[in-house]
Structures are given as C-alpha cells and as structure tokens.
Motif scaffolding. Sequence first.
Motif, mmCIF file in Angstrom:
data_model
loop_
_atom_site.group_PDB
_atom_site.id
_atom_site.type_symbol
_atom_site.label_atom_id
_atom_site.label_comp_id
_atom_site.label_asym_id
_atom_site.label_seq_id
_atom_site.Cartn_x
_atom_site.Cartn_y
_atom_site.Cartn_z
ATOM 1 N N MET A 131 0.777 -1.312 0.227
ATOM 2 C CA MET A 131 -0.057 0.023 0.196
ATOM 3 C C MET A 131 0.716 1.349 0.208
ATOM 4 S SD MET A 131 -3.144 -1.241 0.030
ATOM 5 C CE MET A 131 -4.013 0.158 0.221
ATOM 6 N N THR A 132 0.600 2.176 -0.806
ATOM 7 C CA THR A 132 1.100 3.641 -0.559
ATOM 8 C C THR A 132 -0.188 4.701 -0.220
ATOM 9 O OG1 THR A 132 0.443 4.199 -2.769
ATOM 10 C CG2 THR A 132 2.399 3.156 -2.870
ATOM 11 N N PRO A 133 0.511 5.920 0.377
ATOM 12 C CA PRO A 133 -0.591 6.668 0.997
ATOM 13 C C PRO A 133 -1.656 7.183 0.025
ATOM 14 C CG PRO A 133 1.682 7.428 1.407
ATOM 15 C CD PRO A 133 1.790 6.139 0.383
ATOM 16 N N ASP A 134 -1.613 7.023 -1.405
ATOM 17 C CA ASP A 134 -2.827 7.466 -2.382
ATOM 18 C C ASP A 134 -3.030 6.183 -2.923
ATOM 19 O OD1 ASP A 134 -0.540 6.992 -4.161
ATOM 20 O OD2 ASP A 134 -0.800 9.024 -4.978
ATOM 21 N N ALA A 135 -2.830 5.119 -2.562
ATOM 22 C CA ALA A 135 -3.143 3.679 -3.012
ATOM 23 C C ALA A 135 -2.972 3.680 -4.555
ATOM 24 C CB ALA A 135 -4.588 3.502 -2.633
ATOM 25 N N ARG A 136 -1.686 4.169 -4.847
ATOM 26 C CA ARG A 136 -1.474 4.006 -6.303
ATOM 27 C C ARG A 136 0.000 3.905 -6.388
ATOM 28 N NH1 ARG A 136 -6.048 7.820 -6.595
ATOM 29 N NH2 ARG A 136 -7.417 7.090 -8.163
ATOM 30 N N PRO A 137 0.601 3.140 -7.414
ATOM 31 C CA PRO A 137 1.768 2.508 -7.401
ATOM 32 C C PRO A 137 3.010 3.688 -7.452
ATOM 33 C CG PRO A 137 0.683 2.372 -9.724
ATOM 34 C CD PRO A 137 -0.176 2.664 -8.700
ATOM 35 N N LEU A 138 4.212 3.275 -7.355
ATOM 36 C CA LEU A 138 5.257 3.909 -7.576
ATOM 37 C C LEU A 138 6.052 3.624 -8.776
ATOM 38 C CD1 LEU A 138 6.764 3.735 -3.968
ATOM 39 C CD2 LEU A 138 5.245 5.533 -4.835
ATOM 40 N N LEU A 139 6.149 4.307 -9.785
ATOM 41 C CA LEU A 139 6.976 3.930 -11.173
ATOM 42 C C LEU A 139 7.706 4.927 -11.641
ATOM 43 C CD1 LEU A 139 3.567 3.017 -13.082
ATOM 44 C CD2 LEU A 139 5.083 1.274 -11.689
ATOM 45 N N GLY A 140 9.049 4.461 -11.435
ATOM 46 C CA GLY A 140 10.083 5.542 -11.931
ATOM 47 C C GLY A 140 11.412 5.396 -11.236
ATOM 48 N N GLU A 141 12.139 6.409 -11.432
ATOM 49 C CA GLU A 141 13.374 6.487 -10.987
ATOM 50 C C GLU A 141 13.561 7.106 -9.624
ATOM 51 O OE1 GLU A 141 17.883 7.436 -13.180
ATOM 52 O OE2 GLU A 141 16.157 8.921 -13.612
ATOM 53 N N ILE A 142 14.237 6.538 -8.859
ATOM 54 C CA ILE A 142 14.597 6.992 -7.535
ATOM 55 C C ILE A 142 15.106 8.399 -7.662
ATOM 56 C CG2 ILE A 142 15.570 6.560 -5.262
ATOM 57 C CD1 ILE A 142 13.320 4.937 -5.892
ATOM 58 N N PRO A 143 14.794 9.478 -7.030
ATOM 59 C CA PRO A 143 15.460 10.724 -7.032
ATOM 60 C C PRO A 143 16.958 10.530 -6.182
ATOM 61 C CG PRO A 143 13.308 10.973 -6.235
ATOM 62 C CD PRO A 143 13.683 9.476 -6.379
ATOM 63 N N GLY A 144 17.851 11.291 -7.054
ATOM 64 C CA GLY A 144 19.358 10.929 -6.322
ATOM 65 C C GLY A 144 19.963 9.864 -6.547
ATOM 66 N N ILE A 145 19.455 8.810 -7.282
ATOM 67 C CA ILE A 145 20.218 7.625 -7.603
ATOM 68 C C ILE A 145 20.063 7.365 -9.191
ATOM 69 C CG2 ILE A 145 20.808 5.186 -7.121
ATOM 70 C CD1 ILE A 145 19.407 5.941 -4.178
ATOM 71 N N ILE A 173 -1.398 11.529 -6.097
ATOM 72 C CA ILE A 173 -2.629 11.294 -6.976
ATOM 73 C C ILE A 173 -3.927 11.451 -6.529
ATOM 74 C CG2 ILE A 173 -3.376 10.059 -8.668
ATOM 75 C CD1 ILE A 173 -0.735 8.954 -9.073
ATOM 76 N N ARG A 174 -4.768 12.282 -7.050
ATOM 77 C CA ARG A 174 -6.216 12.626 -6.803
ATOM 78 C C ARG A 174 -6.925 12.592 -7.821
ATOM 79 N NH1 ARG A 174 -5.046 10.918 -2.720
ATOM 80 N NH2 ARG A 174 -4.750 11.870 -0.692
ATOM 81 N N ALA A 175 -7.646 11.774 -8.091
ATOM 82 C CA ALA A 175 -8.614 11.849 -9.314
ATOM 83 C C ALA A 175 -9.692 12.750 -9.227
ATOM 84 C CB ALA A 175 -9.314 10.162 -9.525
ATOM 85 N N GLU A 176 -10.181 13.213 -10.533
ATOM 86 C CA GLU A 176 -11.413 14.197 -10.394
ATOM 87 C C GLU A 176 -12.646 13.671 -9.612
ATOM 88 O OE1 GLU A 176 -13.552 17.343 -13.348
ATOM 89 O OE2 GLU A 176 -12.159 15.727 -14.129
ATOM 90 N N PHE A 177 -12.861 12.638 -10.050
ATOM 91 C CA PHE A 177 -14.205 11.799 -9.567
ATOM 92 C C PHE A 177 -14.034 10.729 -8.644
ATOM 93 C CE2 PHE A 177 -15.517 14.233 -13.237
ATOM 94 C CZ PHE A 177 -16.262 15.229 -12.624
ATOM 95 N N GLU A 178 -13.012 10.706 -7.578
ATOM 96 C CA GLU A 178 -12.494 9.577 -6.690
ATOM 97 C C GLU A 178 -14.013 9.213 -5.986
ATOM 98 O OE1 GLU A 178 -8.008 9.516 -5.947
ATOM 99 O OE2 GLU A 178 -9.265 10.355 -4.190
ATOM 100 N N TYR A 179 -13.934 7.798 -5.622
ATOM 101 C CA TYR A 179 -14.915 7.479 -4.892
ATOM 102 C C TYR A 179 -14.383 7.347 -3.312
ATOM 103 C CZ TYR A 179 -16.700 5.456 -9.056
ATOM 104 O OH TYR A 179 -17.128 5.234 -10.364
ATOM 105 N N GLN A 180 -15.213 7.239 -2.445
ATOM 106 C CA GLN A 180 -14.523 7.558 -1.116
ATOM 107 C C GLN A 180 -13.796 6.165 -0.583
ATOM 108 O OE1 GLN A 180 -18.401 7.667 1.116
ATOM 109 N NE2 GLN A 180 -18.006 5.854 1.971
ATOM 110 N N ASP A 181 -13.793 5.006 -1.281
ATOM 111 C CA ASP A 181 -12.933 3.924 -1.050
ATOM 112 C C ASP A 181 -12.057 3.483 -1.971
ATOM 113 O OD1 ASP A 181 -14.950 2.847 -3.088
ATOM 114 O OD2 ASP A 181 -16.232 2.116 -1.418
ATOM 115 N N ASP A 182 -11.768 4.508 -3.009
ATOM 116 C CA ASP A 182 -10.743 4.341 -4.085
ATOM 117 C C ASP A 182 -9.415 4.056 -3.289
ATOM 118 O OD1 ASP A 182 -11.884 4.386 -6.187
ATOM 119 O OD2 ASP A 182 -11.236 6.353 -6.982
#
Length: 394
Positions: free
Chosen positions: A319-333, A385-394
């Motif tokens: 789980m992440t704080p916004d329940a969406r994945p981490l995709l990409g390069e790590i800052p500083g490495i 990340i916040r979607a425009e029309f998120e559900y309360q349990d997204d």
Amino acid sequence: MSPTSVPTTADIVILGAGVMGASIAFQLGQRKGGRIVVIERDHVGRGGSGRSSALVRMHYSYPPEVQMALISLHMFENWQAVVGAPGDFRKTGFVRIVHPAESARLRANVEMQKKLGVNVVLIERQELQELAPDWVVDEVEIAAYEPDSGYSDGAGVANDFLTRARDMGGTTYLPRTEAISLVVEGGKVRGVVTDRGRIAAPLVVSALGPWSNPLFEEVGHALPIEPEYHQVAILKNAPGMKGGGCACIDSVTATYFRPDGHDKFLIGDFYGSRKVNPDNFPQRASDDSLEEIIERTSRRIPEVVNAEVMRGLTGIYDMTPDARPLLGEIPGIRGLYVCAGFSGMGFKISPAIGIVMSELLLDGLAKSVDITSFRPSRFAEGKPIRAEFEYQDD
C-alpha cells in the motif's frame, strides 16, 4: 555459461519475478533490450502474484490507470498471439456498484472511460437484476457494466511472461537467489549484491512489492510502502445459485467477488490489517474473518450463506498513501527504478506496466501512457494522486 550460473554483468537487473518483473522482462526481450537478469528469491509467481484474485476490469477513476487497464485487456484477450501461450483469461463481465450518494461520480467516470475507448455502459436496477439474478439490488440506482472484463490467473501470467522472455534470448532467470543489497556509488546504481555473487549493471528495477523497503532503506531512500494483510474465501456454489455470473466490486458491502470456474465463487474484502510482516503472515485465513466477509457478501448475494467454504487464501498488498503505484527512477540515484506499491490493483494492469517500464528504461520516457504522476518523488513534493471523481473507498 550454464542457465543457472550467476552472470557478473548485465545491462538491466530486475528484482522480482512476479507479474510485474516478468512483464518488464518480456517487454525488454521484445525490444532486444540487452542482457537482462531476473532475480527471484523463491520461484516465478510464488509471491503476491500467485495469491492474487486476478480481477481484470477497466473501472478506475484516474485516466492513466484506465489506459493501462485497456492496453492490458487487449493483451489478455489475445494472449496466444502476444505471448505465445494459451492463457487463462475468462470473460465473465464486470459490474461496479458504488454508494448511492456517489452515482454522479460513477456517471462521470463511465463517461471518461468511454472516451478512452472502454466498452462500458451504465445499467439501471432492472437490467442489473436480469444480468445477475442471484443478487439483491434493491438500493442500486445505477451500476457500471463491462461485458469484456473478467479474471485470469496471476501465477500463470507471470510464468508465461518469463518463459517467453527467456525463449527470446537475452534474459537470464535466477530463482532461489536473493538480492542482499544495492550497489550505489556517486549517485548512480552500479549493480546488485546477491547471496550468490555480485552483478554489475547500470540499470536496476525493483519489482518486489511489499518486500521493497529493506533494499531502499539501505541506500537512504525509504519508500512510502506499507504491507497490508488480506484474506479471501473460495466457496462452492450453493444449490440455489445459478453459477457463472459477473465479477463485481461493491462499495455498499465493501466486498468484491467473482466466479471461480463454473461451480465456485471467490469473495474478498476491501480492507485489510496493517502491522504485518510480509515474511511472516498467516498462511491460513481465519474462520472468523471468512464468516464476516461471507456475511457482508450475503447482503448482496443471499445464497452465499449456504455455500460451502472450500478454502481461504491470504496475501499481502503493498500500500502507498494514495493507493497508487510508485513507477519511476529514484531521486538522487540514477539508474535505480521502482515498480511497486500497487495497493491491491496491480494484476489487471501488469501487461501494460511491462510496456511503460520498458519504455522508461530504454527510451527515458513512457510513451504508451504518461506515468509521470506515478513518480516515486510525488509524496515528498506534496503531489499525491487525486482523481477528479474519486470514490470514498478508492
């Protein structure tokens, strides 16, 4: 060099042979991306992928997730042509039910999905009742229905991707091999130390799910990923149930469910428990927990109370704080990439994840879908990340 020996160098090292790592390896192989080494401390698909409920659905409130789900659906539907294996995608249809107060959000999200090319329609209570005669839908005003969606098999998808990657040449798979540490020098990743030797590589992508954090903490970068424990039940259809039927995510009961073959049924819970060790969690679902999930599901499908519990399954979400994945390069490495934090919804977009991550690794930019918003630095930047029309349990 024998297939089981550990190479000393590689162009890209992938940590983890679940659906994400295997999908990335497959796409890199398709593009002749160099010498690829996939490291897995167990065996392919034996972690979270093998425990996945493996729903395939397009319904998201955030457009890039919809785009990735749609790309993935097309691959699931054409698995033999794309991957060279029969596959196990089962088209059951999928229904999304939200809280009545969120019907306007459902309508808005369906319109967004249609514009992106999803085959989805809004159906009213009577249509839903005809579609799913086992369900009680008295309070449902509208629901979203995707006739093309369904479910597949997590371990099978991971195995198919990795098998094809190896068949294409260029990919070395190291099962029963554990990554002990990342080698970072001068702000760049230089490789990986495993329990079987060191592999030098300029690019490393970690697809370790809830097992991601220890390696990153050692190089001074704690990922905002927290393990969450979940349980599901496999039930034998009760005598009164008609069998088959749609998959569903149901906000009203906070459950999801789908057929499992022609005579069984899988049900799961929206919410799990934190404070869990991904290396030491209960391998058997508790009877009390399964009874509670069955009780809530029975508010939608009354006959499940008469269904025989075949078995319970357990697993860990990353789980992440916004329940969406981490995709990409790590800052500083430079050269160190993460592909994790899927928060329980990763399987259905895993084919597309291989595409966008391979583009990121080889081209420096994901072109098929813009994944910039999923960058690992977004929380430090104050831009979850916040979607425009998120559900309360997204």
